[in-house]
Design a protein around this motif. Sequence first.
Motif, PDB file in Angstrom:
ATOM      1  N   ASN A   1       0.809  -1.234  -0.008  1.00  0.00           N
ATOM      2  CA  ASN A   1       0.127   0.006   0.000  1.00  0.00           C
ATOM      3  C   ASN A   1       0.903   1.260   0.054  1.00  0.00           C
ATOM      4  OD1 ASN A   1      -1.925  -1.890   0.146  1.00  0.00           O
ATOM      5  ND2 ASN A   1      -2.711  -1.239   2.180  1.00  0.00           N
ATOM      6  N   LYS A   2       2.014   1.100   0.898  1.00  0.00           N
ATOM      7  CA  LYS A   2       2.923   2.481   0.906  1.00  0.00           C
ATOM      8  C   LYS A   2       3.582   2.455  -0.875  1.00  0.00           C
ATOM      9  CE  LYS A   2       3.868   2.159   5.762  1.00  0.00           C
ATOM     10  NZ  LYS A   2       4.902   2.207   6.645  1.00  0.00           N
ATOM     11  N   ASP A   3       3.830   1.472  -1.243  1.00  0.00           N
ATOM     12  CA  ASP A   3       4.528   1.970  -2.570  1.00  0.00           C
ATOM     13  C   ASP A   3       3.390   2.839  -3.549  1.00  0.00           C
ATOM     14  OD1 ASP A   3       6.632   0.098  -2.114  1.00  0.00           O
ATOM     15  OD2 ASP A   3       5.782  -1.743  -2.544  1.00  0.00           O
ATOM     16  N   VAL A   4       2.234   2.217  -3.437  1.00  0.00           N
ATOM     17  CA  VAL A   4       1.155   3.071  -4.275  1.00  0.00           C
ATOM     18  C   VAL A   4       1.020   4.178  -3.820  1.00  0.00           C
ATOM     19  CG1 VAL A   4      -1.275   3.016  -5.125  1.00  0.00           C
ATOM     20  CG2 VAL A   4       0.008   0.610  -4.940  1.00  0.00           C
ATOM     21  N   GLN A   5       0.837   4.612  -2.540  1.00  0.00           N
ATOM     22  CA  GLN A   5       0.728   5.760  -1.845  1.00  0.00           C
ATOM     23  C   GLN A   5       1.935   6.632  -2.438  1.00  0.00           C
ATOM     24  OE1 GLN A   5       1.122   6.159   2.499  1.00  0.00           O
ATOM     25  NE2 GLN A   5       0.515   8.101   2.544  1.00  0.00           N
ATOM     26  N   ALA A   6       3.257   6.172  -2.110  1.00  0.00           N
ATOM     27  CA  ALA A   6       4.322   7.136  -2.468  1.00  0.00           C
ATOM     28  C   ALA A   6       4.385   7.532  -4.113  1.00  0.00           C
ATOM     29  CB  ALA A   6       5.691   6.034  -2.051  1.00  0.00           C
ATOM     30  N   ASN A   7       3.843   6.460  -4.962  1.00  0.00           N
ATOM     31  CA  ASN A   7       3.995   6.671  -6.278  1.00  0.00           C
ATOM     32  C   ASN A   7       2.990   7.686  -6.782  1.00  0.00           C
ATOM     33  OD1 ASN A   7       5.234   5.737  -8.826  1.00  0.00           O
ATOM     34  ND2 ASN A   7       3.200   4.953  -9.364  1.00  0.00           N
ATOM     35  N   ILE A   8       1.812   7.530  -6.108  1.00  0.00           N
ATOM     36  CA  ILE A   8       0.478   8.631  -6.561  1.00  0.00           C
ATOM     37  C   ILE A   8       1.033   9.903  -5.980  1.00  0.00           C
ATOM     38  CG2 ILE A   8      -1.901   9.007  -5.993  1.00  0.00           C
ATOM     39  CD1 ILE A   8      -2.422   6.428  -6.014  1.00  0.00           C
ATOM     40  N   SER A   9       1.630   9.916  -4.799  1.00  0.00           N
ATOM     41  CA  SER A   9       1.812  11.239  -4.173  1.00  0.00           C
ATOM     42  C   SER A   9       3.132  11.973  -5.042  1.00  0.00           C
ATOM     43  CB  SER A   9       2.510  11.081  -3.011  1.00  0.00           C
ATOM     44  OG  SER A   9       1.675  10.418  -1.743  1.00  0.00           O
ATOM     45  N   SER A  10       3.729  11.149  -5.709  1.00  0.00           N
ATOM     46  CA  SER A  10       4.848  11.732  -6.662  1.00  0.00           C
ATOM     47  C   SER A  10       4.301  11.951  -8.064  1.00  0.00           C
ATOM     48  CB  SER A  10       6.056  10.760  -6.616  1.00  0.00           C
ATOM     49  OG  SER A  10       6.847  11.156  -7.668  1.00  0.00           O
ATOM     50  N   LEU A  11       3.667  11.355  -8.624  1.00  0.00           N
ATOM     51  CA  LEU A  11       3.343  11.460  -9.852  1.00  0.00           C
ATOM     52  C   LEU A  11       1.977  12.282 -10.119  1.00  0.00           C
ATOM     53  CD1 LEU A  11       3.614   7.874 -11.690  1.00  0.00           C
ATOM     54  CD2 LEU A  11       5.265   9.589 -11.158  1.00  0.00           C
ATOM     55  N   PHE A  12       1.010  12.194  -9.112  1.00  0.00           N
ATOM     56  CA  PHE A  12      -0.002  13.122  -9.134  1.00  0.00           C
ATOM     57  C   PHE A  12      -0.195  13.973  -7.984  1.00  0.00           C
ATOM     58  CE2 PHE A  12      -1.113   9.321 -11.538  1.00  0.00           C
ATOM     59  CZ  PHE A  12      -1.932   9.527 -12.689  1.00  0.00           C
ATOM     60  N   ASN A  13       0.710  14.395  -7.403  1.00  0.00           N
ATOM     61  CA  ASN A  13       0.728  15.472  -6.265  1.00  0.00           C
ATOM     62  C   ASN A  13       0.078  16.631  -6.852  1.00  0.00           C
ATOM     63  OD1 ASN A  13       1.696  17.686  -4.699  1.00  0.00           O
ATOM     64  ND2 ASN A  13       3.029  16.286  -3.681  1.00  0.00           N
ATOM     65  N   TRP A  14      -0.944  16.997  -5.909  1.00  0.00           N
ATOM     66  CA  TRP A  14      -1.858  18.219  -6.410  1.00  0.00           C
ATOM     67  C   TRP A  14      -1.184  19.501  -6.886  1.00  0.00           C
ATOM     68  CZ3 TRP A  14      -6.417  19.538  -8.365  1.00  0.00           C
ATOM     69  CH2 TRP A  14      -6.870  20.777  -8.267  1.00  0.00           C
ATOM     70  N   ASN A  15       0.040  19.871  -6.026  1.00  0.00           N
ATOM     71  CA  ASN A  15       0.723  20.978  -6.173  1.00  0.00           C
ATOM     72  C   ASN A  15       1.745  21.028  -7.450  1.00  0.00           C
ATOM     73  OD1 ASN A  15      -0.346  22.272  -3.739  1.00  0.00           O
ATOM     74  ND2 ASN A  15       1.270  21.159  -2.610  1.00  0.00           N
ATOM     75  N   ASN A  16       1.604  20.046  -7.945  1.00  0.00           N
ATOM     76  CA  ASN A  16       2.608  19.686  -9.256  1.00  0.00           C
ATOM     77  C   ASN A  16       1.939  19.831 -10.401  1.00  0.00           C
ATOM     78  OD1 ASN A  16       4.569  17.012  -7.459  1.00  0.00           O
ATOM     79  ND2 ASN A  16       4.728  19.203  -7.397  1.00  0.00           N
ATOM     80  N   GLN A  17       0.558  19.982 -10.469  1.00  0.00           N
ATOM     81  CA  GLN A  17      -0.426  19.675 -11.595  1.00  0.00           C
ATOM     82  C   GLN A  17      -0.381  20.972 -12.452  1.00  0.00           C
ATOM     83  OE1 GLN A  17      -1.899  16.253 -11.950  1.00  0.00           O
ATOM     84  NE2 GLN A  17      -0.076  16.242 -10.705  1.00  0.00           N
ATOM     85  N   THR A  18      -0.515  20.598 -13.705  1.00  0.00           N
ATOM     86  CA  THR A  18      -0.776  21.362 -14.691  1.00  0.00           C
ATOM     87  C   THR A  18      -2.485  20.995 -15.069  1.00  0.00           C
ATOM     88  OG1 THR A  18       1.468  21.758 -15.905  1.00  0.00           O
ATOM     89  CG2 THR A  18      -0.681  22.136 -17.253  1.00  0.00           C
ATOM     90  N   ILE A  19      -3.165  22.214 -14.953  1.00  0.00           N
ATOM     91  CA  ILE A  19      -4.559  21.807 -15.218  1.00  0.00           C
ATOM     92  C   ILE A  19      -5.085  22.620 -16.556  1.00  0.00           C
ATOM     93  CG2 ILE A  19      -6.963  21.953 -14.248  1.00  0.00           C
ATOM     94  CD1 ILE A  19      -5.565  21.859 -11.454  1.00  0.00           C
ATOM     95  N   VAL A  20      -5.802  21.847 -17.391  1.00  0.00           N
ATOM     96  CA  VAL A  20      -6.228  22.564 -18.567  1.00  0.00           C
ATOM     97  C   VAL A  20      -7.637  22.406 -18.674  1.00  0.00           C
ATOM     98  CG1 VAL A  20      -6.371  22.417 -21.066  1.00  0.00           C
ATOM     99  CG2 VAL A  20      -4.160  22.349 -19.875  1.00  0.00           C
ATOM    100  N   ILE A  21      -8.449  23.541 -18.739  1.00  0.00           N
ATOM    101  CA  ILE A  21      -9.824  23.506 -18.863  1.00  0.00           C
ATOM    102  C   ILE A  21     -10.355  24.203 -19.880  1.00  0.00           C
ATOM    103  CG2 ILE A  21     -11.947  23.908 -17.723  1.00  0.00           C
ATOM    104  CD1 ILE A  21     -10.365  24.253 -15.035  1.00  0.00           C
ATOM    105  N   VAL A  22     -11.188  23.424 -20.907  1.00  0.00           N
ATOM    106  CA  VAL A  22     -11.683  24.132 -22.017  1.00  0.00           C
ATOM    107  C   VAL A  22     -13.040  24.595 -21.796  1.00  0.00           C
ATOM    108  CG1 VAL A  22     -12.560  23.474 -24.488  1.00  0.00           C
ATOM    109  CG2 VAL A  22     -10.417  22.445 -23.743  1.00  0.00           C
ATOM    110  N   GLY A  23     -13.263  25.932 -22.126  1.00  0.00           N
ATOM    111  CA  GLY A  23     -14.437  26.306 -21.609  1.00  0.00           C
ATOM    112  C   GLY A  23     -14.652  28.114 -21.844  1.00  0.00           C
ATOM    113  N   PRO A  24     -15.415  28.685 -21.329  1.00  0.00           N
ATOM    114  CA  PRO A  24     -15.479  30.202 -21.637  1.00  0.00           C
ATOM    115  C   PRO A  24     -14.261  31.056 -20.663  1.00  0.00           C
ATOM    116  CG  PRO A  24     -17.284  29.679 -20.160  1.00  0.00           C
ATOM    117  CD  PRO A  24     -16.680  28.206 -20.532  1.00  0.00           C
ATOM    118  N   LYS A  25     -14.250  32.060 -21.392  1.00  0.00           N
ATOM    119  CA  LYS A  25     -13.005  33.065 -20.598  1.00  0.00           C
ATOM    120  C   LYS A  25     -13.637  33.576 -19.048  1.00  0.00           C
ATOM    121  CE  LYS A  25     -10.384  37.372 -21.220  1.00  0.00           C
ATOM    122  NZ  LYS A  25     -10.049  38.359 -22.022  1.00  0.00           N
ATOM    123  N   SER A  26     -14.999  33.254 -18.801  1.00  0.00           N
ATOM    124  CA  SER A  26     -15.191  33.790 -17.661  1.00  0.00           C
ATOM    125  C   SER A  26     -14.982  32.882 -16.450  1.00  0.00           C
ATOM    126  CB  SER A  26     -17.096  33.830 -17.775  1.00  0.00           C
ATOM    127  OG  SER A  26     -17.333  32.481 -18.171  1.00  0.00           O
TER     128      SER A  26
END
Length: 459
Positions: free
Chosen positions: A414-439
């Motif tokens: 479980n710790k292997d999975v936790q550490a891997n997700i925390s590295s690859l999908f850490n919220w603070n490291n995310q680039t977020i792209v949203i297709v929608g209106p400028k508003s």
Amino acid sequence: MNFKSVKLFSLALIIGLQTNVFGFGKDRIKKFDWNGIEVTYLEDNRFPIYQAMIHFSDGSLSDHPKRRGETSMMFDLIDSGTRRYSQKDISDNLEFFGTSWGAYVTHESTVFEVSGLAKDLTPTMKKICHLFKDATFTKKEMNKYKRLFRNSARSAVNNHSLVASKAFREISLGNTPYSYPVAGKVKDIKKIHTKDLKRKLRYFNENVKKKIYLTGPSSILSLKNIITKDCLWKGSSDNYARILTYKPKKVLKKPEIFIVTVPKANQAQIRFGRFLNQGEYENQELNSLSSEFLGGGFTSKLMREIRVKRGLSYTVSAYAGGQRQYGRSVISTFTKMKTVEELLDVVKNVLNEVKDKGVDESEIKRAKGALSGSFPFRFEKGSAYLQQLMHLDDINKSYDTLYKFPKIVNAFSNKDVQANISSLFNWNNQTIVIVGPKSLAKRLKKYGKVKVKSYKQFF
């Protein structure tokens, strides 16, 4: 038949499928040297069909900076005509034999695939070799291609999922050699001419390292003579294979949000993720398990939180993996405009919960079971098996990892999975792209810095 008997029968069937699939591959893989070209052959006598994959060790990174997209265009137009045959002649001939053909171009490599009936291998492959030797790339066919390319770019505004994926790739892979689309953009293709495509074809024929992957009955090994005498391909130590040296991309310390504007957006397509440097993506078994846990199906963590509990979206998926020299992590979903913030909060909370509290034992068992149970079915077709062998060769991994996949996956803690997700999908490291209106920009400032871009700049 009672429930216990059904359960035992199902278990025996799965075990039998695993044994059959793994034995089918491991026992029947052969390596050959055809005039200096490495050939991997997977024997498959179940059906009288073949599949041939010619792997070229270069791709769109070979394009001139002023003519980006020329490799993709060259392979797309290789069947558009030769000095002897028109495009219609070529298509009619290959389709008469029931042949499928085409290329897949990436930044680092290109794969040209041909498949059909084993009895027709000789005439079809001779025709393919003729295309590689004599494609003319006439101005008429190139203008037609460019017109279709422009029309496709214009119509992309109606496909918001496509816009999101293209924009996310270019933005999240920014400042790396892999961000620019392999097919180029509208502004690039108008600079490409016949002489450029002929030069590019000559480069791939004469200079680029090749490998061949084959599956089918043993009769298809007669392809050797066609490759050497008709295609005139040979291998040598001088052949070029694309290897890059690049500066690692800096990992974000706070999430970065991009609004890609499109007219008349009635829902928001959303992508989360980041570029993975060398050293971050190589454990493909752990990445597969982490992806399955997060967004691998209806019972995955994100699916239950986003769809089942809140009804914010119909689907969500997660992926983490790599190619030869880079990788990506991606979460993909969509929602109504009014629920964008709620969905972002759910994803943020799930990722932070995994990082801070770990993963639930029952959820990990489910992910392991789903991944191990579905694994053998991925390789029912010899072509799928062959593609996996090619991928393992491309990333310099042993075939043994393929046969040991379920065992490797089930050994992770479980710790292997936790550490891997925390590295690859850490919220603070995310680039977020949203297709929608400028508003949306004003509403989303609380999540981090927001930038607005038009969809047009990605086509």
